[in-house]
Design an enzyme around this catalytic site. Structure first.
Site, short mmCIF file in Angstrom:
data_model
loop_
_atom_site.label_atom_id
_atom_site.label_comp_id
_atom_site.label_asym_id
_atom_site.label_seq_id
_atom_site.Cartn_x
_atom_site.Cartn_y
_atom_site.Cartn_z
CE1 TYR A 33 -6.89 -2.98 1.15
CE2 TYR A 33 -8.62 -2.49 2.72
CZ TYR A 33 -7.73 -3.37 2.16
OH TYR A 33 -7.69 -4.66 2.62
CE1 TYR A 69 -5.01 -4.26 4.78
CE2 TYR A 69 -5.47 -5.32 6.90
CZ TYR A 69 -5.89 -4.86 5.65
OH TYR A 69 -7.21 -5.01 5.29
CE LYS A 122 -11.76 -6.02 -2.15
NZ LYS A 122 -10.51 -6.02 -2.87
C1 PLP Z 1 -11.37 -0.36 -0.32
C2 PLP Z 1 -10.36 -1.20 -0.99
N1 PLP Z 1 -9.56 -0.66 -1.89
C3 PLP Z 1 -8.64 -1.38 -2.55
C4 PLP Z 1 -8.47 -2.71 -2.28
C5 PLP Z 1 -7.44 -3.45 -3.02
O1 PLP Z 1 -7.99 -4.16 -4.08
P1 PLP Z 1 -7.33 -5.53 -4.47
O2 PLP Z 1 -7.45 -6.41 -3.27
O3 PLP Z 1 -8.12 -6.00 -5.63
O4 PLP Z 1 -5.90 -5.28 -4.78
C6 PLP Z 1 -9.28 -3.33 -1.32
C7 PLP Z 1 -9.09 -4.75 -1.00
O5 PLP Z 1 -9.43 -5.29 -0.02
C8 PLP Z 1 -10.25 -2.56 -0.65
O6 PLP Z 1 -11.07 -3.09 0.28
#
Ligand code: PLP
Length: 324
Positions: A283, A257, A46
């Site tokens: 993630y 999730y 982010k």
């Molecule tokens: C650590 C991490 N990786 C990947 C993502 C996914 O990225 P995006 O939301 O841009 O698809 C997020 C999103 O919250 C994240 O916090």
């Protein structure tokens, strides 16, 4: 014209091979792009988006960042940190309940000191809009950042990131057939895919879907195409990406999730044991678990060169101690 950035991190982030993991898996050459090491408040993807979003907020004379996410949101933690760097106030709308002994990202949120509004998942979007109105009524100038910082402005951070990695790879005399990245609100993959066109990347970018299933996958691809179109318009690039241009793998959603299963647990342990590399529970553990599975099933060939794009998520590990 290229929008301005508010500097939040030193770039480029490191790019290096994962030699022991490659040998362990008896397979392709695996490299990692270390966006877990953006150097603001324990890092993550982010930060690149926020460099553009914060600059946009400042240029519009806004004084308060407002965003939303789950209780262990990496995005919310980095937004609260970015607000402090920029001297802005911050309001977070979190779905969940306050915790007596916060852990992981929530603990860090409390250190950065934003105002936290607790809601249910269903209330989240309407609460953000209402909050924006309430803040305006008190004379503040809120800047609302969508969940995950995923809009055309934020995604430009990942257009840049793609150009960055292409330069790094060239300097190291390497290139990649496939990039694997965790994908959830779409801005990261949208930016990378647009950056791939702009930089002439000939390989594939595969998003491992973290929370969108096969049924809503098409809607998610449409969202990424829309974000990429917004970024292209801001950059003045006459490029159009279609939903079909996004490669999204929805096979690793597990129990949903933020629910840790064997796939994530094994990937977290393997990366730590083989490479002293920390990946997160929500993630990056899921994305790396997907990559390992694709290698083991022979979908990824032994002669391919793979880039695992590490997007952070490591502070959340501390909230999962019992599962690990
Ligand atoms: C650590 C991490 N990786 C990947 C993502 C996914 O990225 P995006 O939301 O841009 O698809 C997020 C999103 O919250 C994240 O916090």
């Amino acid at each position: 014209m290229k929008p301005i950035k508010f500097k939040l991190t030193t770039l480029p982030t490191p790019l290096h091979p994962l030699k022991r993991l490659s040998v362990y898996l008896g397979g392709p050459e695996i490299w990692v792009k270390r966006d877990d090491l953006t150097d603001m408040a324990m890092g993550g993807n982010k930060t690149r988006k926020l460099e553009y979003l914060v600059a946009d907020a400042l240029s519009k004379g806004c004084d308060t960042l407002v965003t939303a996410g789950a209780i262990q949101s990496n995005h919310c933690r980095q937004t609260a940190a970015a607000a402090n760097r920029a001297g802005l106030s911050c309001h977070l709308v979190l779905n969940g309940n306050p915790e007596a002994a916060p852990q992981g990202n929530l603990l860090l949120d409390t250190l950065f000191g934003p105002t936290i509004h607790w809601v249910t998942r269903d209330e989240r979007d309407s609460r953000v809009n209402k909050l924006g109105e309430e803040l305006k009524e008190t004379g503040l100038k809120p800047y609302i950042i969508p969940v995950g910082g995923s809009n055309g402005m934020g995604a430009i951070g990942y257009v840049d990131a793609m150009l960055e990695v292409m330069k790094q790879a060239y300097a190291l005399g390497t290139d990649f057939d496939l990039i694997i990245v965790a994908s959830s609100s779409g801005g990261t993959q949208a930016g990378l895919q647009l950056g791939a066109i702009l930089s002439g990347f000939p390989g594939t970018i595969m998003g491992i879907s973290i929370d969108s299933g096969k049924v809503d996958g098409p809607i998610y691809r449409e969202k990424m195409a829309k974000i990429a179109a917004e970024s292209a318009a801001i950059l003045g690039e006459p490029i159009r990406l279609e939903p079909e241009n996004f490669n999204l793998n929805c096979d690793y959603l597990g129990q949903g999730y933020s629910v840790m299963g064997e796939l994530e647990r094994n990937a977290i342990h393997l990366a730590a044991e083989q490479e002293a590399l920390l990946v997160g529970p929500v993630y990056t553990g899921r994305a790396l678990g997907g990559l390992i599975d694709l290698i083991r099933n022979g979908v990824i060939g032994k002669n391919e060169r793979i880039l695992f794009w590490h997007t952070g998520d490591t502070p959340a590990l501390f909230a999962y101690s019992s599962e690990l």
